[in-house]
Structures are given as structure tokens and as C-alpha cells.
Design a protein around this motif. Structure first.
Motif, PDB file in Angstrom:
ATOM      1  N   ASN A 182       0.835  -1.334   0.133  1.00  0.00           N
ATOM      2  CA  ASN A 182       0.221   0.024   0.592  1.00  0.00           C
ATOM      3  C   ASN A 182       0.720   1.354   0.225  1.00  0.00           C
ATOM      4  OD1 ASN A 182      -2.965  -0.788   0.247  1.00  0.00           O
ATOM      5  ND2 ASN A 182      -1.841  -2.332   1.970  1.00  0.00           N
ATOM      6  N   SER A 183       1.720   1.728   1.407  1.00  0.00           N
ATOM      7  CA  SER A 183       2.053   3.464   0.918  1.00  0.00           C
ATOM      8  C   SER A 183       3.383   3.266   0.279  1.00  0.00           C
ATOM      9  CB  SER A 183       2.621   3.521   2.754  1.00  0.00           C
ATOM     10  OG  SER A 183       1.768   3.565   3.204  1.00  0.00           O
ATOM     11  N   ILE A 214      -4.519   2.953   0.116  1.00  0.00           N
ATOM     12  CA  ILE A 214      -4.221   3.759   1.614  1.00  0.00           C
ATOM     13  C   ILE A 214      -5.520   4.167   2.287  1.00  0.00           C
ATOM     14  CG2 ILE A 214      -3.811   6.042   0.391  1.00  0.00           C
ATOM     15  CD1 ILE A 214      -1.768   4.823   2.125  1.00  0.00           C
ATOM     16  N   GLU A 217      -5.995   1.668   4.399  1.00  0.00           N
ATOM     17  CA  GLU A 217      -5.154   1.666   5.790  1.00  0.00           C
ATOM     18  C   GLU A 217      -5.441   2.761   6.606  1.00  0.00           C
ATOM     19  OE1 GLU A 217      -2.672   0.171   5.881  1.00  0.00           O
ATOM     20  OE2 GLU A 217      -2.835  -1.335   3.893  1.00  0.00           O
ATOM     21  N   TYR A 218      -5.944   4.409   6.389  1.00  0.00           N
ATOM     22  CA  TYR A 218      -6.758   4.634   8.028  1.00  0.00           C
ATOM     23  C   TYR A 218      -7.623   4.489   8.896  1.00  0.00           C
ATOM     24  CZ  TYR A 218      -2.670   8.319   4.662  1.00  0.00           C
ATOM     25  OH  TYR A 218      -2.564   8.483   3.935  1.00  0.00           O
ATOM     26  N   PHE A 224       0.327   2.836   7.729  1.00  0.00           N
ATOM     27  CA  PHE A 224       0.312   4.399   6.542  1.00  0.00           C
ATOM     28  C   PHE A 224       1.775   5.020   7.011  1.00  0.00           C
ATOM     29  CE2 PHE A 224      -2.345   5.206  10.050  1.00  0.00           C
ATOM     30  CZ  PHE A 224      -2.295   5.788  10.789  1.00  0.00           C
ATOM     31  N   PRO A 228      -3.024  11.611   4.155  1.00  0.00           N
ATOM     32  CA  PRO A 228      -3.852  11.186   3.249  1.00  0.00           C
ATOM     33  C   PRO A 228      -3.729  11.766   2.476  1.00  0.00           C
ATOM     34  CG  PRO A 228      -4.507  11.110   5.974  1.00  0.00           C
ATOM     35  CD  PRO A 228      -3.628  12.069   6.094  1.00  0.00           C
ATOM     36  N   SER A 231      -0.938  11.470  -0.474  1.00  0.00           N
ATOM     37  CA  SER A 231      -1.141   9.452  -0.269  1.00  0.00           C
ATOM     38  C   SER A 231      -1.451   8.890  -1.256  1.00  0.00           C
ATOM     39  CB  SER A 231      -1.484   8.985   0.883  1.00  0.00           C
ATOM     40  OG  SER A 231      -0.689   8.626   2.221  1.00  0.00           O
ATOM     41  N   TYR A 567       2.396  10.291   9.047  1.00  0.00           N
ATOM     42  CA  TYR A 567       1.569  11.084  10.084  1.00  0.00           C
ATOM     43  C   TYR A 567       1.295  10.359  10.825  1.00  0.00           C
ATOM     44  CZ  TYR A 567      -3.067  10.825  10.011  1.00  0.00           C
ATOM     45  OH  TYR A 567      -4.998  11.494  10.395  1.00  0.00           O
TER      46      TYR A 567
END
Length: 573
Positions: A182-183, A214, A217-218, A224, A228, A231, A567
Motif C-alpha cells: 500500500n504505502s 491507502i 489503511e487509515y 500508512f 492522507p 498519499s 502521519y
């Protein structure tokens, strides 16, 4: 569209059932409940607290009375046609089975390459790559924060040299590859592209899926790195790049799986996933892409939990709701833009360390639900995954589970064989309505980014997870081997051990790459990437240049850390 013959008495005002017949059925049902049902309950009382896995109460019986507003053309249609409730392809598995894509990755690139080849020899039809924790967080294996994590939850990839070994001697133009990242997704994707091109496979010929989601993920998984907004920019960079240069690649797999694993209900999984999908669509449109340019390559990834019918209904509701949103909200014209294509994975969170062989049965039921729900590809979890990464034998049993469903059960011979079930159609409608209500609530709260910042998603999931655990603790919900049918003796299960000799091999390769590469070319590539990140250019071409110069994953991600910052999630109460 096939028109109904006017002589057919079952169709009236667009619905499937005659009004007079429904009135008669209402009377007959009331009589049945007052007589047969009442006598049965007096003799043997019904069990209490009957509900789905998501704690949705279910009725005793479903009849045409529950489907009296169902319009076949509007709500179901035929497979491969709008609104795709019954499937995205006209013939579905009658043409070919779903892609059997077993999630694999551990230790070194050499270890995982051998597992890939073994699974392909056993009949797997697509590759799926798990990365270790250091890779998921964008660190090289020798970073202090990577200590103790080498190869434990996936394969370690620090540079293009590792990727070259990971996919060595594999027909990348004939099989599709999924990468759960992801990231750092743009960087790992660039490594895959660069390696494929070195092997003679042009990027336009490559097929596969990058998870690259992404936003979830948050919401749930918490892997993350950056705030955001930047990203999301990187995700749109990949969508734009794929749209322009890689027509066979799904540049994002919008993932409900991790939302469900965090404790969400089926409706929350569906609603939050589609809301994320809408946020990506909005961002891509803002970039200047047209809906029918990129929407056909959006893909989805769903969990398949224990409740058989609830999961099938979720897949059907997902297709219908996404099709309607794409057509009505965004004005999509290309039918492919309206098709929700998905990968599915059986529920890791449902696996138990107690009596782990029971997990084979759980996985089989979940896999069958995914197939009857119409998934395009499927990973089946292994019996030992509540204990460790799967052994070769456990992974083979999980693959054989899919093959038995495909070739022995008969369920792949008919398209949407449970379509028309009174219960399933009502549950599909109920799921869609509830998910749409959530999406409208998210919109009213300012959208996905606002709901990440204000903690809406996190609170909703936490409350659902707490309620589910309370039901288990109170034995309102039976988990075999955990709160009922418990055994004192442990069932010994062999587990996979990650050999730290592999870490030594990996680090030696990493250090050799750092010594032997063209240091000037690396510095120049990273400087150009930094300028692109500070500006508004698409970063993918610059990432590709850095990867080809053998800049490491950590070095590239450090450029983004410098530009975007890291973040820190706000506290949610």
C-alpha cells in the motif's frame, strides 16, 4: 432486454409476483404460523438469537412476500448486463473457473520464488505476493525499525535485485500477479515493471493487480506512512500511469478485506469500501482523467466470513450498488466502468488456534460462498494461519479446497445458481439499502477524508467488533472449539520457521547492490524524484528511473518522507 410475454400471469407492474396471489399467500402464511408453527414451537421451542455474523436478525422463513417489489430487469438482470447483480460475465465459470490465487510470501526472494513455482505446478492460476513488515513500511531490511521482522509476514524486498529473483523464470506475460502493498505500492510496482522489461516483457503486456488502497489503511490496517492527501496523490499517479501505459493492469484493489478483519460488519465492509472507491474516482476525475478511461481497471477485494448467505448477498449487492453509482452519479457509459470485479479471501479473523483443523471446514464454506457470490479470483486461507505463515502442505490443502469446489461440487456449472432464492434476494436488497445509507451518511459528514480525520470509521468498526466479542463471550454466538466443544488437549500442527540464514543472504545482496551500483546515477534519480514530489508531476516515471538505477526501497521512500512528512493518527474516543 428480453420482454416478458403478456400472457404470463406471474408478472404485474414490473414485479415477479401477481398481487392477488400475494394476498392469498399472506392469508396462507398467517394460517401456517398459527397452526403448524405454533404446534412445533410448543413441542420443541426455537433457538434464540438467530442472526447473521453481522448480528442482523433473520426471519424464520422467506417467501415471495419478501420479494414483492422485486423487478427482475431493474434489480437482477441477466449475468454480464447491468446492474450485474447476477455476475459480471454472461457465462461466468462455465467458460473458465475463477483465478486461484494463493497468497504467498515469506523469507527471502528465493524462498518465495520456490513457493510460487510449487503452487503453479499444483494448479494455481495466478500469483499473489505478501511482503514482510519492513517492506510494507518502506524500510530496507537493515533499518533499525526492521529488526526482528525479516520475512515473517511476507517476503523481504529491498531493491530491484530482490524482485529479479522473486519472479525469476516465471511467465509474466501469461500469468497475472497480485501484490499486497500500500504505502510503498508505486515503488514495488516500479520494481515489478523494471524486472519484467529486463526479462523481455513490455509493460503493456503485463497483467495483475496492485492493492495500493491507502484509504483503508487509515480506516483499519494502519500501515500508512504519509498524511492522507499526498498519499492519495501517489495512488492517483499510479492510476494515471496505468491508464496511459498498462491497459491490462488493475492499478488499485479497493479493499474491504482489512476493514472486515478489523471487526466491521458485512454492511460496513461493503459501504466503507465503496465509499473509498468513490473517493478514488473523485480524485482521478479531479486529475483530469475521464470516468470511462480509468474506471474499467478499478478492482475490489472482499473478505468472506462465516455466514454463508450473508456473504453471497454482499457480493451481489456490491455489484448492483457500484453499477448504479457509476451510472447515475458519474454518468459512466462504458459497461466495463460499471462492473465491480473483485478478488476474495476467506476470513483470516475467523481462523482459530484452538483445534486448527476445523479451519479447513471454515475455509471451505467461505470459499463456496465466494464462488456462489461470483468472485473473479480467490485465495483460501490455510489451516495453520492462526499460528504462523502457512506450511507447504497447509497451502496445498487450501488450494485443493478451491479445486474441489471448481471441479467436483457442480456449483460452477450454472451462473448465479442461488439467484431467485427468497431469502437471498431479500438479504441482497437489505444489504444494498443499508450500505447506501452508510455512503450517504459519509457524504453528509464531508466524505472519506473527513471521516478518517474525525474518527467516524474507527468508531463504527470498534463498536461492531466489541459487540461481536460480547456475543461470543455470552455464548450468544458459538465458535466451535473456542466457547463450545472445547478440548483440553492441544492438536499439534507443524508451523513454518523462517531461517535467519536467509536474512544473511538478503543483507549480503543488499550491501553488494549498494557497493556496485552507479552512485551518481542513484543520486541524480533520487534528486529528480524529490523535485517531482515537491511539484505536481506524476511521480511514477521518476520512481521507475530510481528503481532501474538500483536505488533501494528505503532510499526512495525516504524521499517521500522528507517531502510529505509522516502521519500521526489523531486520537479517537
Amino acid at each position: 432486454m428480453i420482454e416478458q410475454k403478456p400472457t404470463e400471469p406471474s408478472v404485474k407492474q414490473g414485479t415477479l409476483f401477481d398481487k392477488a396471489e400475494l394476498e392469498r399467500l399472506t392469508v396462507n402464511k398467517a394460517e401456517w404460523e398459527a397452526t403448524a408453527v405454533q404446534k412445533s414451537i410448543e413441542r420443541v421451542p426455537e433457538r434464540k438469537n438467530l442472526m447473521t455474523t453481522s448480528s442482523v436478525p433473520v426471519q424464520r422463513l422467506y417467501t415471495p412476500l419478501d420479494n414483492q417489489n422485486l423487478d427482475y430487469t431493474r434489480d437482477l438482470g441477466f449475468p454480464g448486463t447491468y446492474p450485474y447483480t447476477r455476475g459480471v460475465q454472461p457465462t461466468m465459470y462455465r467458460a473458465k473457473p475463477w483465478t486461484m490465487r494463493m497468497f504467498a510470501g515469506f523469507g527471502t526472494a528465493e524462498d518465495t520464488n520456490r513457493r510460487f513455482k510449487y503452487l503453479l505446478q499444483q494448479g494455481q492460476t495466478g500469483l499473489s505476493t505478501a511482503f514482510d513488515m519492513a517492506t510494507l513500511y518502506g524500510y530496507d531490511t537493515d533499518h533499525p525499525k526492521a529488526a526482528g521482522e525479516f520475512g515473517k509476514c511476507g517476503v523481504a524486498i529491498s531493491s530491484l535485485a530482490d524482485m529479479e529473483i522473486l519472479f525469476a523464470d516465471l511467465p509474466l506475460d501469461k500469468i497475472t500477479t497480485s501484490m499486497t502493498i500500500n504505502s510503498p505500492a508505486p515503488v514495488l510496482w516500479a520494481m515489478y515493471i523494471a524486472n519484467a522489461e529486463k526479462q523481455g516483457f513490455p509493460m503493456a503486456s503485463l497483467g495483475g493487480t496492485l492493492q495500493n488502497d491507502i484509504l483503508k489503511e487509515y480506516i483499519a490496517q494502519k500501515e500508512f506512512l504519509f498524511p492522507p492527501e499526498p498519499s492519495l496523490r501517489l495512488v492517483v499517479d499510479t492510476i494515471e500511469f496505468g491508464t496511459r501505459f498498462m491497459p491490462k493492469w488493475n492499478t488499485i484493489s479497493i479493499s474491504g478485506y482489512h476493514i472486515r478483519e478489523a471487526g466491521a460488519t458485512a454492511v460496513q465492509e461493503l459501504a466503507f469500501t465503496l465509499a473509498d472507491g468513490l473517493a478514488y474516482v473523485d480524485a482521478a476525475l479531479e486529475r483530469g482523467l475521464k470516468i470511462d478511461e480509468f474506471a474499467p481497471r478499478l478492482s475490489f477485494f472482499f473478505d468472506v466470513h462465516n455466514d454463508f448467505f450473508e456473504e453471497i448477498a454482499k457480493f451481489r449487492a456490491a455489484r448492483r450498488l457500484w453499477a448504479r453509482l457509476m451510472k447515475e452519479r458519474y454518468g459512466a457509459k462504458d459497461p466495463r466502468s460499471m462492473m465491480l470485479r473483485c478478488h476474495a479471501q476467506t476470513a483470516g479473523v475467523s481462523l482459530t488456534a484452538q483445534q486448527p483443523e476445523n479451519n479447513i471446514v471454515r475455509t471451505a464454506i467461505q470459499a463456496l460462498a465466494a464462488v456462489l457470490g461470483g468472485t473473479q479470483s480467490l485465495h483460501t486461507n490455510s489451516l495453520d494461519e492462526a499460528l504462523a505463515l502457512p506450511t507447504e502442505k497447509a497451502a496445498l490443502i487450501a488450494l485443493r479446497t478451491q479445486q474441489i469446489i471448481a471441479h467436483e461440487s457442480g456449483v460452477a456449472n450454472v451462473v448465479d445458481p442461488l439467484g431467485g432464492s427468497y431469502f437471498l434476494e431479500e438479504l441482497t436488497d437489505q444489504t444494498e439499502r443499508a450500505a447506501l445509507a452508510y455512503i450517504e451518511q459519509i457524504d453528509s459528514l464531508g466524505g472519506v477524508l473527513a471521516c478518517i480525520q474525525n474518527g467516524f470509521f474507527q468508531r463504527e468498526i470498534a463498536e461492531s467488533a466489541y459487540r461481536y466479542q460480547q456475543e461470543i463471550d455470552a455464548k450468544k454466538r458459538v465458535i466451535v472449539g473456542v466457547n463450545e466443544y472445547v478440548m483440553d488437549e492441544e492438536v499439534p500442527v507443524p508451523t513454518l520457521y523462517v531461517d535467519y540464514e536467509g536474512q544473511k543472504v538478503h543483507l549480503e545482496r543488499l550491501n553488494r547492490i549498494r557497493r556496485e551500483r552507479d552512485q551518481g546515477a542513484v543520486r541524480e534519480a533520487l534528486d529528480r524524484l524529490r523535485c517531482a514530489a515537491e511539484g505536481t508531476e506524476n511521480t511514477m516515471p521518476f520512481i521507475l528511473d530510481a528503481v532501474k538505477a538500483y536505488a533501494t526501497l528505503g532510499e526512495i521512500m525516504d524521499v517521500f518522507r522528507t517531502v510529505f512528512g509522516e502521519y500521526m493518527e489523531p486520537a479517537v474516543f
